[in-house]
Design an enzyme around this catalytic site. Structure first.
Site, PDB file in Angstrom:
ATOM      1  N   ILE A  56     -34.545  29.528  -3.838  1.00 17.44           N
ATOM      2  CA  ILE A  56     -34.269  30.645  -2.944  1.00 17.44           C
ATOM      3  C   ILE A  56     -33.741  31.773  -3.823  1.00 17.44           C
ATOM      4  CG2 ILE A  56     -33.827  29.160  -0.956  1.00 17.44           C
ATOM      5  CD1 ILE A  56     -30.859  29.666  -1.255  1.00 17.44           C
ATOM      6  N   ASP A  57     -33.858  32.993  -3.335  1.00 15.04           N
ATOM      7  CA  ASP A  57     -33.460  34.144  -4.142  1.00 15.04           C
ATOM      8  C   ASP A  57     -32.004  34.037  -4.597  1.00 15.04           C
ATOM      9  OD1 ASP A  57     -35.959  35.065  -3.447  1.00 15.04           O
ATOM     10  OD2 ASP A  57     -35.231  36.556  -2.019  1.00 15.04           O
ATOM     11  N   LYS A  58     -31.731  34.608  -5.747  1.00 17.96           N
ATOM     12  CA  LYS A  58     -30.368  34.615  -6.273  1.00 17.96           C
ATOM     13  C   LYS A  58     -29.387  35.220  -5.283  1.00 17.96           C
ATOM     14  CE  LYS A  58     -29.030  37.822  -9.156  1.00 17.96           C
ATOM     15  NZ  LYS A  58     -28.819  38.680 -10.353  1.00 17.96           N
ATOM     16  N   THR A  60     -29.635  35.389  -2.065  1.00 15.39           N
ATOM     17  CA  THR A  60     -29.614  34.690  -0.787  1.00 15.39           C
ATOM     18  C   THR A  60     -28.587  33.570  -0.826  1.00 15.39           C
ATOM     19  OG1 THR A  60     -31.961  35.147  -0.472  1.00 15.39           O
ATOM     20  CG2 THR A  60     -31.019  33.392   0.865  1.00 15.39           C
ATOM     21  N   ARG A 157     -38.352  39.046   2.575  1.00 16.93           N
ATOM     22  CA  ARG A 157     -37.977  40.440   2.351  1.00 16.93           C
ATOM     23  C   ARG A 157     -39.213  41.342   2.294  1.00 16.93           C
ATOM     24  NH1 ARG A 157     -34.201  39.220  -2.782  1.00 16.93           N
ATOM     25  NH2 ARG A 157     -33.727  41.458  -2.734  1.00 16.93           N
TER      26      ARG A 157
END
Length: 253
Positions: A56-58, A60, A157
């Protein structure tokens, strides 16, 4: 000033560990930011060798699962590769959509521009599908649930941006970097705007739940990650002011 812990433990056994991570941590090594803080390195001090099976995104926060054995690693990796894992995210967006539910399936090209953003690209993009559901409207903001069926970088996003929506404080996909402040949403607020601390000043995207097949038992198992303190404080304030609570609305899940 209190320091937010890197993670809390949601589940742990001899095969897997599931963590609720704070925003700002990478899941594993990243070629673009080799020196950024990493969740796997922090957690390995407690659990020993961990195998990343998804990302998952940093920026997030929320639910992350790691395998603890090569066998569990293979099982979970195949589940993610075969799209057998159900992932649910919650986000707070600026503005509100005109729909209650929608599915976006525009093709996405990761690392599509000079800022390493994921871009819509009908010719070279990869098939990407996200289901969105409106789960609360709080005047200037909307709570939105996202269920990605594919796992493209920044998929939620980028898909939201493609339909004119942006997540609060998104540093890459939003032109609006304004944090959530109580003074902006509460009519009777008597504090000092010069010293006011924002309720939320980071990407308002949270990995709310994850459903996998346990690699040892073969049984489906669902993990839910409570909101981090900043997002939880924002939820409570918005619920108090606008009488809209995304968690209460989704309590049947």
């Amino acid at each position: 000033m209190k320091i937010t812990p890197d993670y809390t433990v949601l589940y742990n056994d001899e095969h897997i560990v599931v963590l609720n991570k704070r925003s700002g941590l990478l899941i594993a090594a990243d070629r673009y930011d080799e020196d950024a803080p990493r969740l796997d390195l922090a957690a390995e001090k407690e659990f020993g060798k961990l195998y990343a099976v998804h990302r998952i995104d940093k920026d997030t926060s929320g639910c992350v699962i790691y395998a603890k054995t090569p066998e569990a690693h293979r099982s979970l990796s195949m589940q993610f590769e075969n799209r057998e894992v159900q992932k649910i995210y919650h986000c707070l967006c600026n503005g509100r959509p005109l729909w209650e539910e929608t599915t976006i399936n525009t093709k996405l090209l990761p690392d599509g521009d000079i800022r390493h953003r994921t871009t819509v690209n009908a010719r070279f993009g990869k098939p990407s599908v996200t289901d969105f559901r409106l789960i609360g409207v709080c005047e200037p903001y909307s709570w939105i649930e996202a269920k990605p069926h594919t796992g493209r970088t920044h998929q939620i996003r980028a898909h939201l941006q493609s339909i004119g929506l942006c997540i609060v404080c998104d540093p890459l996909y939003s032109g609006n970097q304004k944090p959530v402040r109580l003074s902006d949403i509460k009519k009777r607020w008597n504090g000092d705007t010069e010293t006011e601390r924002p309720l939320l000043n980071r990407l308002a995207l949270h990995a709310w739940s994850l459903t996998v097949t346990h690699p040892a038992t073969g049984e489906p198992i669902t993990f839910k990650a409570p909101y981090q303190k900043d997002m939880e404080a924002t939820r409570r304030q918005l619920a108090s002011i606008f009488n809209v609570d995304p968690l209460k609305e989704n309590s049947e899940e």
